[in-house]
Design a protein around this motif. Structure first.
Motif, PDB file in Angstrom:
ATOM      1  N   LEU A  25       8.918   7.560   5.845  1.00  9.81           N
ATOM      2  CA  LEU A  25       9.023   8.874   6.207  1.00  9.81           C
ATOM      3  C   LEU A  25       9.986   9.075   7.476  1.00  9.81           C
ATOM      4  O   LEU A  25      11.059  10.042   7.395  1.00  9.81           O
ATOM      5  CB  LEU A  25       7.922   9.910   6.338  1.00  9.81           C
ATOM      6  N   ILE A  65       4.702   5.007   2.328  1.00 10.29           N
ATOM      7  CA  ILE A  65       5.169   6.416   2.808  1.00 10.29           C
ATOM      8  C   ILE A  65       5.472   6.581   4.312  1.00 10.29           C
ATOM      9  O   ILE A  65       6.466   7.090   4.770  1.00 10.29           O
ATOM     10  CB  ILE A  65       4.169   7.476   2.240  1.00 10.29           C
ATOM     11  N   ILE A  66       4.329   6.072   4.975  1.00 10.72           N
ATOM     12  CA  ILE A  66       4.439   6.460   6.518  1.00 10.72           C
ATOM     13  C   ILE A  66       5.574   5.615   7.122  1.00 10.72           C
ATOM     14  O   ILE A  66       6.264   6.195   8.082  1.00 10.72           O
ATOM     15  CB  ILE A  66       2.841   5.929   7.023  1.00 10.72           C
ATOM     16  N   GLU A  80     -10.587  -5.540  -9.971  1.00 10.38           N
ATOM     17  CA  GLU A  80      -9.710  -4.667 -10.889  1.00 10.38           C
ATOM     18  C   GLU A  80     -10.460  -3.830 -11.967  1.00 10.38           C
ATOM     19  O   GLU A  80     -10.013  -2.968 -12.445  1.00 10.38           O
ATOM     20  CB  GLU A  80      -8.566  -5.234 -11.422  1.00 10.38           C
ATOM     21  N   ALA A 136     -16.065   5.125 -10.224  1.00 12.02           N
ATOM     22  CA  ALA A 136     -16.030   4.408 -11.429  1.00 12.02           C
ATOM     23  C   ALA A 136     -17.592   3.976 -12.179  1.00 12.02           C
ATOM     24  O   ALA A 136     -17.687   3.857 -13.223  1.00 12.02           O
ATOM     25  CB  ALA A 136     -15.016   3.013 -11.158  1.00 12.02           C
ATOM     26  N   ASN A 183       0.880  -1.115   0.103  1.00 13.10           N
ATOM     27  CA  ASN A 183       0.010   0.018   0.088  1.00 13.10           C
ATOM     28  C   ASN A 183       0.944   1.240  -0.145  1.00 13.10           C
ATOM     29  O   ASN A 183       1.853   1.327   0.973  1.00 13.10           O
ATOM     30  CB  ASN A 183      -0.804   0.037   1.191  1.00 13.10           C
ATOM     31  N   PHE A 184       0.712   2.230  -1.113  1.00 13.59           N
ATOM     32  CA  PHE A 184       1.488   3.373  -1.079  1.00 13.59           C
ATOM     33  C   PHE A 184       1.609   4.273   0.342  1.00 13.59           C
ATOM     34  O   PHE A 184       2.878   4.449   0.498  1.00 13.59           O
ATOM     35  CB  PHE A 184       1.045   4.042  -2.318  1.00 13.59           C
ATOM     36  N   ILE A 185       0.426   4.375   0.779  1.00 16.35           N
ATOM     37  CA  ILE A 185       0.212   5.207   1.993  1.00 16.35           C
ATOM     38  C   ILE A 185       1.234   4.576   2.973  1.00 16.35           C
ATOM     39  O   ILE A 185       1.881   5.086   3.878  1.00 16.35           O
ATOM     40  CB  ILE A 185      -1.006   5.666   2.299  1.00 16.35           C
ATOM     41  N   ASP A 186       1.090   3.131   3.217  1.00 17.54           N
ATOM     42  CA  ASP A 186       1.727   2.499   4.579  1.00 17.54           C
ATOM     43  C   ASP A 186       3.183   2.463   4.014  1.00 17.54           C
ATOM     44  O   ASP A 186       3.991   2.929   5.106  1.00 17.54           O
ATOM     45  CB  ASP A 186       1.481   0.863   4.372  1.00 17.54           C
ATOM     46  N   LEU A 202     -13.412   5.716  -4.958  1.00 17.82           N
ATOM     47  CA  LEU A 202     -12.943   5.374  -6.477  1.00 17.82           C
ATOM     48  C   LEU A 202     -13.854   4.385  -7.115  1.00 17.82           C
ATOM     49  O   LEU A 202     -14.332   4.509  -8.318  1.00 17.82           O
ATOM     50  CB  LEU A 202     -11.734   4.722  -6.337  1.00 17.82           C
ATOM     51  N   GLY A 229       2.954   9.835  11.876  1.00 21.40           N
ATOM     52  CA  GLY A 229       2.798   9.020  10.732  1.00 21.40           C
ATOM     53  C   GLY A 229       1.384   8.502  10.893  1.00 21.40           C
ATOM     54  O   GLY A 229       0.505   8.562  10.025  1.00 21.40           O
ATOM     55  N   ARG A 236      -7.651   0.114   5.554  1.00 21.93           N
ATOM     56  CA  ARG A 236      -7.658   0.886   4.356  1.00 21.93           C
ATOM     57  C   ARG A 236      -8.786   0.569   3.485  1.00 21.93           C
ATOM     58  O   ARG A 236      -9.421   1.657   2.738  1.00 21.93           O
ATOM     59  CB  ARG A 236      -6.273   1.068   3.646  1.00 21.93           C
ATOM     60  N   ASN A 269      -6.280  10.466  -6.457  1.00 19.95           N
ATOM     61  CA  ASN A 269      -6.736   9.273  -7.149  1.00 19.95           C
ATOM     62  C   ASN A 269      -7.894   9.771  -8.216  1.00 19.95           C
ATOM     63  O   ASN A 269      -7.809   9.634  -9.373  1.00 19.95           O
ATOM     64  CB  ASN A 269      -6.900   8.050  -6.527  1.00 19.95           C
ATOM     65  N   PHE A 309      -4.940  11.226  -0.768  1.00 18.42           N
ATOM     66  CA  PHE A 309      -4.530  10.326  -1.802  1.00 18.42           C
ATOM     67  C   PHE A 309      -5.597   9.753  -2.621  1.00 18.42           C
ATOM     68  O   PHE A 309      -5.729   9.937  -3.617  1.00 18.42           O
ATOM     69  CB  PHE A 309      -3.995   9.004  -1.081  1.00 18.42           C
ATOM     70  N   GLY A 319      -5.278   5.729 -11.194  1.00 18.60           N
ATOM     71  CA  GLY A 319      -4.226   6.029 -10.390  1.00 18.60           C
ATOM     72  C   GLY A 319      -2.869   5.256 -10.389  1.00 18.60           C
ATOM     73  O   GLY A 319      -2.030   5.812 -10.305  1.00 18.60           O
ATOM     74  N   ILE A 370      -7.038  12.223 -10.687  1.00 19.19           N
ATOM     75  CA  ILE A 370      -6.229  11.736 -11.719  1.00 19.19           C
ATOM     76  C   ILE A 370      -7.435  11.258 -12.606  1.00 19.19           C
ATOM     77  O   ILE A 370      -7.303  11.378 -13.858  1.00 19.19           O
ATOM     78  CB  ILE A 370      -5.320  10.666 -11.610  1.00 19.19           C
ATOM     79  N   LEU A 408     -10.640   2.517 -12.303  1.00 21.60           N
ATOM     80  CA  LEU A 408      -9.992   1.494 -11.170  1.00 21.60           C
ATOM     81  C   LEU A 408      -8.542   1.630 -11.674  1.00 21.60           C
ATOM     82  O   LEU A 408      -7.897   1.209 -10.462  1.00 21.60           O
ATOM     83  CB  LEU A 408     -10.652   0.204 -11.137  1.00 21.60           C
TER      84      LEU A 408
END
Lengths: 533, 387
Positions: A377, A373-374, B95, B135, A368-371, B131, B29, B124, B44, B40, A483, B47, A480
């Motif tokens: 950091l 980053i956190i 997906e 969609a 997960n991108f946010i995980d 999204l 964090g 999460r 998204n 985010f 991003g 985008i 979907l």
């Protein structure tokens, strides 16, 4: 005198280490190590594995880099600055500087004159194989002894070893011909030899031409922290390394190591052998000479290739051979130096990962991108804090402080060079000895074509992604996937944007005026006063 | 000795301060994780919108549904539509919604509704599925979100109720009604309001079945279900999420509906599950559609709310599935006139009820496909939107 604007010609030394600053370093390093540990704990989870092979490769290169970084942080805890002692009287001291065909005579005029100005009694030797009578004349003009050493194998080191046989002095300062020594040079280093276990004394390598081009500035930026806090902490573990120029050896130490090492990383080899024989070394963070850093990208890349190839030689041959005589920290520090240029591989993988996804749909890790980053950091923040904090021990902080982004640009653009150096070592192929260009030469570095290719590949990928998204993506998957796909494109664009700086440097190198920076140096203005401005 | 004590204490102080600094960073964090997540998420969806504009993507499905699309932003119309709204839930849409499109193509129709499922919790994937609903909306349909109040997935650090309780699901609905989960609910409400388009929310379905979900009567007093429901609806209204259409969806097998009904002001639609398990288990047999829903429909149609068959499906064991679907659709269009929407339960792998995975999908069953195609009532409407 142009350089004066930058206050180059003044004796300088790094700040001493107070208890408070050592304490703050300790706090920052503990924070950094915990951050790395926490990232480690998070990274190695089964759910994060994408393509298993790529995941393993990515993990190895990322964690190798972070391991090196952590070692460096920890070594900052041992940072140490030796106290300068007055030079004992009547030591027999030689200064060696070498000249080769093609090197500009006027540079030797300046260097030899500066050597003659060094106040401690000494003899300067010019180790010459130019077969040019003008070099003889210049040597004699500045009271240097001219030694003709032609057809001696082993390039610079070969000449040094041959000269060692011919002269009698007990201490030898090896000076690169582009380095202009200050009059107090020997006064600042000879005192350390009162300790009879000291084999060599290395001082900082500083430059006086870094303001002349982007490349010069970036190349110099890459060295600032090394000649300040990094070498000082290596000294704390008695493993500071000799780097060729500005190094004063005890003859007995050199002889016990079988003379000066030969090869592309001759200085490192010499240092390892001397350490292995049980000698101590001193790193003194003082500026008592200034030299030249490559002004254009071609010479910079050549220099980097030479080092990359040479350093791996150390890793594969020299280190295993001398393992027994070295302490744990000496082994570790030579090992980390020996693997520095592996970051060619690291950068290469960093660059291709988004392309592997965009072109082939392969992903090394599912995170997960946010995980990410956190978790990342705290590592980034403490890393930056440590990097900036230890800059208080730079030799010339007013000029050298900063985040060194130009150095970063050159590093990002050097992956083809590093990678080539690594591959040459892996397959044990030679590159010819290339002296670092002393004067900027016009031309386009061949390595920049790899960077231009990288940029074109990015543009092509961008076009392909646009066409694929517009005409060949199912409507039902557009939103979907949007991003993620554009996130990957953004990821791919990071090294492209950064290395654009290098393309600028390459074009600047084309336009650069070939000049002789030493011409502007006024030796009378060099000041060895203790006071700093 | 004194020197040693000094050294040890300096070391401990250094390491301790370092650890404190790290914990501060880690805490920051964690604290920014939520704002990061919403940043985010809006990045998204930004985008998605920008890509659509810059690449000038043709929204073919949306354009082909223009008769429906004209009405879909009209919340009042959606509370009593003048034709049957069909839709589907397909579990292979993580997906891409392509499986939905393929099913539509084989049925020669377009589904105005697409359903997704999501559970409560602090993970999460348990935030408002911005999204996914975007969609669905971009494709021309309206999202139906089944929102399941499992209470065991919350971070005990941030939710008092979880910390205090051994089994958070026990009496969990009273904790919801009390406001213990307002933080989570408000995040959803805010995101739903930002989405801004009509959105069906099917909250805590089958709340009257004591054998299925933890929000059932085995753990809660039915009064607490009503209180929790009203509380949530009020939080949404307070956040300005008036675009949400609330579906109250009891299990048809238990007829004690009134005990759970939150009231006309809090419910827009009534959902009804109609699944025929055939002879797959000892407790089941081949039930016709009428046998499944008849009694419950009779009672629920009294509430004078539009009814949605929120899960329509049959397994293939113990009877003729094609005829089952044909019969069901005929009944819906004939006798059960309060039914205004039908969602096919097209799940390829269902492990919620039995120990082995059940396959409700019928995309490969041509006789079922042709039977459904034949009996889709809104032929005129579909023809209009397919043209």
């Amino acid at each position: 005198m142009k350089g004066n604007r930058h206050n180059y010609w003044q004796f300088r030394e790094s700040a001493s280490i107070s208890d408070t600053s050592r304490f703050i370093t300790g706090v920052l390093v503990s924070c950094g190590v915990l951050s790395v540990a926490s990232l480690f704990d998070w990274w190695f989870r089964e759910v994060h594995i994408g393509n298993i092979t790529l995941y393993l490769i990515l993990s190895v290169i990322l964690w190798w880099g972070l391991f090196r970084l952590t070692i460096q942080w920890i070594s900052y805890l041992k940072i140490k600055k030796p106290e300068i002692k007055p030079a004992p009287k009547d030591l027999k001291v030689a200064i060696f500087t070498t000249s080769s065909p093609g090197e500009p005579l006027s540079m030797f005029e300046k260097t030899l004159e500066a050597c003659n100005n060094i106040t401690y009694p000494h003899t300067t030797y010019l180790l010459d194989d130019t077969r040019d009578p003008e070099f003889t004349r210049v040597a004699e003009k500045h009271n240097a002894v001219w030694l003709e050493l032609v057809d001696i194998p082993g390039a610079k080191a070969g000449k040094i070893n041959e000269a060692l046989k011919r002269v009698k002095e007990d201490f030898i300062l090896i000076l690169d011909p582009d380095h202009i020594p200050f009059p107090c040079f020997l006064d600042k280093v000879l005192g350390f030899f009162e300790d009879s276990k000291v084999g060599y004394v290395q001082v900082s390598q500083a430059y006086y031409n870094q303001h002349l081009s982007f490349t010069a500035r970036g190349a110099a930026e890459q060295t600032y922290n090394f000649y300040g806090p990094t070498q000082m902490s290596l000294y704390g573990f008695n493993s500071s390394v000799a780097i060729g120029a500005n190094c004063t050896f005890r003859r007995a130490a050199l002889e016990s190591a079988g003379g000066h090492g030969v090869g592309l990383a001759e200085d490192l080899v010499t240092a390892i052998r001397i350490h292995a024989k049980g000698w101590k070394s001193i790193y003194s963070p003082v500026i008592v000479s200034r030299g030249l850093v490559p002004e254009e990208l071609g010479s910079f890349s050549k220099q980097q290739l030479k080092w990359a190839r040479g350093v791996h030689e150390v890793l594969f041959d020299e280190l295993p051979a001398n393992r027994k005589g070295l302490s744990f920290w000496q082994r570790l520090s030579y090992f980390t130096i020996g693997t520095y240029y592996l970051n060619g591989l690291t950068l290469f993988l960093f660059i291709i990962i988004p392309y592997l996804f965009i072109w082939f749909g392969v992903l090394p890790a599912k995170m997960n991108f946010i995980d990410f980053i956190i978790r990342w950091l705290p590592v980034g923040i403490s890393g930056l804090a440590i990097y900036l904090y230890v800059q208080r021990w730079l030799c010339h902080p007013e000029q050298e402080r900063g985040i060194h982004w130009r150095g970063m640009v050159l590093k990002f653009a050097s992956w083809p060079v590093y990678l080539l150096g690594f591959l040459l070592s892996l397959f044990n192929r030679e590159i010819p000895y290339i002296p670092t260009a002393k004067k900027a030469v016009r031309g386009f570095s061949p390595y920049i074509y790899a960077i231009i290719f990288q940029q074109l590949l990015f543009l092509l990928t961008l076009v392909v992604v646009v066409i694929k998204r517009k005409y060949f993506t199912q409507e039902a998957s557009m939103a979907l996937s949007s991003g993620f796909v554009w996130g990957m494109v953004a990821f791919a664009s990071i090294p492209v944007v950064i290395s654009t700086g290098a393309i600028y440097a390459a074009f600047e190198s084309l336009r650069i005026k070939t000049k002789e920076p030493w011409a502007d140096v006024d030796l009378n203005k060099i000041s060895c006063d203790e006071k700093t401005d | 000795m004194k020197k040693q004590i000094k050294r040890v204490s300096v070391f401990l102080l250094t390491a301790g301060l370092g650890a404190a600094l790290f914990l501060l960073l880690a805490y920051a964090g964690k604290g920014t994780s939520g704002p990061f997540e919403s940043l985010f998420s809006s990045l998204n969806s930004g985008i998605v919108t920008i890509e659509k504009q810059i690449l000038n993507i043709q929204q073919k499905r949306l354009n082909s549904m223009n008769v429906f699309v004209k009405e879909r932003d009209n919340t009042q119309w959606l509370k009593s539509p003048d034709f049957t709204l069909y839709g589907v839930y397909d579990d292979l849409t993580a997906e891409t919604y392509e499986p939905v499109i393929q099913l539509e193509d084989s049925l020669k129709t377009k589904f105005p509704l697409i359903q997704i499922y999501t559970a409560w919790g602090s993970k999460r994937e348990q935030v408002f599925p911005f999204l996914r609903v975007q969609a669905i909306y971009d494709l021309g349909s309206i999202p139906v979100v089944t929102w399941e109040p499992w209470l065991n997935d919350f971070d005990p650090q941030r939710y008092n109720w979880i910390k205090e309780s051994e089994d958070p699901n026990k009496n969990g609905l009273s904790a919801i009604a009390r406001g213990d989960f307002d933080n989570y609910i408000d995040n959803w409400a805010g995101a739903a309001a930002r989405f801004g388009h009509p959105l069906f929310l099917r909250l805590g379905h089958e709340m009257n079945d004591p054998y299925r979900y933890p929000w059932g009567p085995q753990n809660n007093d039915p009064k607490d279900f009503i209180a929790a429901w009203r509380h949530i609806v009020e939080r949404f209204r307070f956040a300005g999420a008036n675009n949400v259409i609330w579906i109250w969806s009891p299990h048809p097998g238990y007829l004690d509906f009134d005990m759970y009904y939150p009231g006309d002001n809090y419910v827009d639609w009534i959902g009804l599950t109609a699944l025929n398990y055939g002879t797959v288990a000892t407790w089941s047999r081949w039930w016709t559609f009428r046998e499944v829903v008849n009694e419950s429909y009779t009672i629920l149609s009294e509430y004078s709310k539009p009814i949605m068959i929120s899960e329509l499906g049959s397994l293939n064991v113990g009877g003729e599935r094609d005829l089952w679907f044909g019969d069901a659709l005929k009944l819906i269009h004939g006798e059960y006139s309060a039914v205004k929407a039908v969602l096919f339960f097209h799940v390829n792998s269902d492990i919620t009820v039995t120990y082995k995975s059940l396959d409700w999908s019928f995309k490969g069953d041509s006789s079922v496909i042709s039977e459904i195609k034949k009996n889709l009532k809104s032929v005129e409407f579909i023809n209009e939107i397919v043209q």
